[in-house]
Design an enzyme around this catalytic site. Structure first.
Site, PDB file in Angstrom:
ATOM      1  N   VAL A  32      19.241  22.773  18.132  1.00 55.16           N
ATOM      2  CA  VAL A  32      18.495  21.544  19.275  1.00 55.16           C
ATOM      3  C   VAL A  32      16.321  22.009  19.811  1.00 55.16           C
ATOM      4  CG1 VAL A  32      19.334  19.971  20.703  1.00 55.16           C
ATOM      5  CG2 VAL A  32      20.539  21.129  19.588  1.00 55.16           C
ATOM      6  N   HIS A  86      31.887  41.228  26.252  1.00 58.00           N
ATOM      7  CA  HIS A  86      30.210  41.687  25.611  1.00 58.00           C
ATOM      8  C   HIS A  86      30.838  42.592  26.336  1.00 58.00           C
ATOM      9  CE1 HIS A  86      29.455  38.533  28.361  1.00 58.00           C
ATOM     10  NE2 HIS A  86      28.296  39.109  28.339  1.00 58.00           N
TER      11      HIS A  86
END
Length: 601
Positions: A120, A200
């Site tokens: 984008v 993570h």
């Protein structure tokens, strides 16, 4: 005298290693911090063997086999300067350089910071590599500023400073391909197998251990004590909640608990990790931050103060409005960049491609050569440390028949044939906030007309929540004013004590709400779009009739998102999709005729 002659004379004057070194590859450290570069990097006319920097040892002259025993001499890295797009010159100490120059850390060059956002905002192609270096830089500035306050009253030493910088450097080691998109994909797959969620942050701690062991990095050479400093670095990466007990394996008393507020602040969310990515992401995606964020001024306004029974990193009272702007910038980035409606569609398409490829895409594991799926790679630290954004290109380049559905989705992504939005978003207020995506999906499917292809609609329906807040919630999940959790001090009154802000913030500058939750509905194909749109509208109408969701006026809800965000597909766009489909279909037919003609010829 030329530069090359000067370098040659300098080479002859440099002291040699007190070993029988027939190769001439080794040299001693001369006590300076300069890198040994015999020739400039652009002058390659004379091949020169690489210089290896080693730590001097007292009994080098008595070593019997220098070429074998020299491996036992610890390698000592040199300091390095890096040019950064945000902070200009960044200086890294040798302890950080030796970590940066490892395969595990260099992997971050292949991980885009914002995942699918680059589709984008094309300029948002920055990586986790530069973000981690920027966080290390800001962490160093923050701790060095605190060391200068009150003649280093709280005895922050050099080991503390290095640990904080290393924590900032390594805090994102555990990210996978396309960053948070991969984490979402892994947890969707683990939910199907009733496995605990993967995060993570935990992977960063495992990768740190693996990095140090795999590269034989001896932190003692740089003045650290690995037995206590490595656990402390992990604590700084993970952060510690205000009510959590202080661990006893970090070699420091709880009086230095405030150091955990620098990299991962669990008190109020103000830490150098966010300072860096707010500015870096804004500049990369938009060219400049839409809201001014003066990181240097914010860091310069910090001080360690007594708040109740604990020491905390506090902020000068006059910075309250600027800190509120920082939280506004966070919400703005989530609204227009991180959770942009097109970004959400693209990342869902990436997840679908990975999900379809997962049963057939294997990597060679380290345990008895066992083949490991993509979603299971997070459990093998060696395999995971090699993963990057390249995984999509490998799937696209594969000719394996089982990967054809995944390749088809990636082809749609490359040709911009994205999933189609269904009607407009719904503002989830009141009790609707408690609904899960699966519950909403079932409710919409229940409104399908009898003649619908339920199986096709079920496969094509995609519901997606967008939840945006200012980064502060209570135990029940209620969004709060983030300033209420920040402690402030007034240097003109009581410079050593701090407390929550007592002044009333100006109503003109305060937001009307601190959170927003929107429901977006998409169709994976055109075939189901009309049926899903009707079912979705019927579901919204039922909410309005039952009073569950009074705010269902389409005119008002259209203003909840930016222009062209979440609006139903226009007839013009539908015609363009049909025209593109017919063009591609005709092109394939012409290609088949050409191949038949060429084969006959």
């Amino acid at each position: 005298m030329s530069r090359r002659d000067e370098d040659a004379i300098a080479q002859t004057k440099r002291p040699k290693l007190a070993l029988d070194d027939p190769t001439g590859l080794f040299d001693t450290q001369d006590g300076s911090d300069d890198d040994y570069l015999p020739l400039s990097q652009t002058d390659n006319s004379t091949p020169v063997p690489p210089t290896v920097r080693v730590q001097s040892a007292p009994n080098q002259a008595t070593l019997a086999s220098p070429l074998e025993d020299v491996e036992c001499i610890p390698f000592v890295a040199s300091k390095r300067s890096i040019q950064d797009r945000i902070y200009s010159q960044i200086h890294l100490e040798p302890a950080l350089v030796v970590i940066v120059d490892t395969p595990q850390f260099q992997r971050l060059r292949n991980l885009k910071q914002l995942g699918g956002t680059v589709y984008v905002y094309p300029s948002a192609s920055h990586t986790r590599f530069e973000h981690c270096i920027g966080v290390a830089h800001l962490a160093g500035k923050a701790v060095e500023h605190l060391m200068k306050q009150d003649d280093n009253r709280y005895q922050i030493d050099e080991r503390d400073r290095l640990c904080v910088k290393i924590a900032g450097l390594c805090h994102d080691l555990g990210h996978g391909p396309f960053s948070h998109t991969f984490e979402h994909f892994v947890n969707v797959m683990r939910d199907e197998r009733d496995l605990p969620h993967w995060e993570h942050e935990d992977a960063s701690l495992k990768l740190l251990d693996y990095l140090l062991a795999d590269n034989n990095i001896q932190l003692e050479v740089y003045g650290l004590k690995p037995e206590v400093d490595v656990p402390f670095i992990k604590l700084l990466i993970q952060g510690i909640k205000p009510d959590a007990e202080w661990p006893d394996n970090v070699g420091r008393s709880c009086t230095k608990r405030f150091l955990c507020d620098i990299v991962a602040n669990k008190r109020n969310g103000l830490d150098v990790d966010k300072f860096d990515y707010f500015v870096r992401d804004s500049q990369s995606a938009m060219g400049a931050p839409p809201i001014v964020c003066d990181v240097n001024r914010i860091i310069a306004s910090t001080k360690v103060c007594q708040v109740g029974s604990s020491l905390q990193v506090c902020y000068e009272e006059k910075l309250a409005l600027q800190l509120l702007d920082l939280f506004k910038l966070r919400a703005w980035l989530h609204k227009f960049v991180y959770q942009h409606h097109t970004v959400n569609v693209i990342e869902e398409m990436i997840c679908d491609a990975l999900r379809l490829a997962d049963p057939y895409f294997y990597m060679l594991g380290t345990t008895n050569g066992k083949e490991i799926r993509i979603s299971d790679a997070v459990d093998d630290v060696t395999i995971f440390s090699r993963m990057g954004d390249w995984i999509l290109e490998v799937i696209e380049a594969s000719h394996q028949p089982e990967l054809a559905p995944a390749r088809a989705i990636l082809r749609r992504l490359r040709s911009r044939q994205l999933y189609y939005p269904v009607h407009i978003p719904t503002n989830m207020t009141g009790t609707l906030r408690q609904l899960k995506e699966a519950e909403v999906k079932s409710a919409i499917l229940a409104q399908l007309p009898p003649d619908s292809d339920v199986a096709q609609c079920t496969a094509d329906l995609l519901v997606h929540y967008i939840s945006i807040d200012y980064g502060s919630r209570d135990a029940s999940g209620q969004a709060l004013n983030p300033i209420d959790r920040v402690s402030f001090f007034n240097p003109k009154l009581q410079a050593d004590t701090a407390a929550p802000l007592k002044r009333t913030m100006p109503a003109l500058l305060m937001p009307q709400a601190f959170s927003e939750k929107l429901l977006y509905v998409y169709s994976r194909s055109d075939e189901s779009h009309a049926a899903l749109e009707g079912a979705y509208k019927q579901w919204r109408s039922r909410l309005s009739r039952t009073g569950t969701h009074p705010d269902t006026n389409e005119a008002s809800e259209a203003l909840l998102t930016p222009i062209a965000t979440g609006n139903q597909p226009s007839p013009r766009r539908a015609a363009q999709r049909l025209q593109r489909y017919n063009s591609q279909t005709n092109g394939k037919r012409k290609g088949e005729k050409f191949r038949k003609f060429a084969s006959v010829a």
